[in-house]
Design a protein around this motif. Structure first.
Motif, PDB file in Angstrom:
ATOM      1  N   UNK A 161      -3.744   0.969  -6.413  1.00 25.86           N
ATOM      2  CA  UNK A 161      -4.850   0.088  -7.180  1.00 25.86           C
ATOM      3  C   UNK A 161      -4.292  -1.232  -7.424  1.00 25.86           C
ATOM      4  N   UNK A 162      -5.078  -2.207  -7.101  1.00 18.88           N
ATOM      5  CA  UNK A 162      -4.779  -3.663  -7.615  1.00 18.88           C
ATOM      6  C   UNK A 162      -5.125  -3.863  -8.987  1.00 18.88           C
TER       7      UNK A 162
ATOM      8  N   UNK B  45      -8.908  -1.956 -12.709  1.00 15.50           N
ATOM      9  CA  UNK B  45      -8.304  -2.376 -11.544  1.00 15.50           C
ATOM     10  C   UNK B  45      -9.220  -2.055 -10.430  1.00 15.50           C
ATOM     11  N   UNK B  46      -8.704  -2.286  -9.281  1.00 10.03           N
ATOM     12  CA  UNK B  46      -9.766  -2.229  -8.005  1.00 10.03           C
ATOM     13  C   UNK B  46      -8.928  -1.275  -7.067  1.00 10.03           C
ATOM     14  N   UNK B  47      -9.469  -0.034  -6.675  1.00 10.82           N
ATOM     15  CA  UNK B  47      -9.112   0.963  -5.930  1.00 10.82           C
ATOM     16  C   UNK B  47      -9.114   0.170  -4.248  1.00 10.82           C
ATOM     17  N   UNK B  48      -8.178   0.364  -3.580  1.00  9.35           N
ATOM     18  CA  UNK B  48      -7.923  -0.113  -2.090  1.00  9.35           C
ATOM     19  C   UNK B  48      -8.170   0.957  -1.424  1.00  9.35           C
TER      20      UNK B  48
ATOM     21  N   UNK C  62      -7.516   7.632  -4.412  1.00 11.62           N
ATOM     22  CA  UNK C  62      -6.671   6.681  -5.320  1.00 11.62           C
ATOM     23  C   UNK C  62      -6.492   7.261  -6.777  1.00 11.62           C
ATOM     24  N   UNK C  63      -5.691   6.665  -7.292  1.00 11.14           N
ATOM     25  CA  UNK C  63      -5.248   7.106  -8.802  1.00 11.14           C
ATOM     26  C   UNK C  63      -6.358   7.115  -9.684  1.00 11.14           C
TER      27      UNK C  63
END
Length: 92
Positions: free
Chosen positions: A65-66, A53-56, A41-42
């Motif tokens: 990222x959300x 944000x939230x890493x999926x 994830x970035x």
């Protein structure tokens, strides 16, 4: 039978890149995604998505990222007040 450490899948031939093998499953470490935990994830380690944000992540995640409201970009690092920012630049 369980797969050897570092391998997963029904036939134990799928590498488990950034995860731990449990039985025949690759359990991703935080911040890593896909079935073999190969996509990061970035954002910096410990602050994926720059903390905005939230890493999926995980086997079901897609490594994106959300972002929280008003945060944009692939890594949620761009802040934009909708009252002013969108008058100049449009972020995805």
């Amino acid at each position: 039978l369980d797969c050897a450490v570092g391998w997963a899948g029904d036939d134990c031939r799928r590498p488990c890149v950034q995860g731990d093998t449990v039985g025949r499953t690759c359990i991703c470490r935080p911040g890593w995604a896909l079935l073999n935990c190969s996509l990061e994830c970035p954002g910096p380690v410990g602050r994926r998505c720059h903390g905005h944000g939230q890493c999926l992540d995980g086997a079901a995640g897609n490594g994106t990222c959300q972002c929280a409201p008003q945060w944009y970009g692939a890594d949620c690092s761009v802040y934009c007040d909708p009252n002013t920012c969108f008058l100049e630049v449009v972020y995805p």
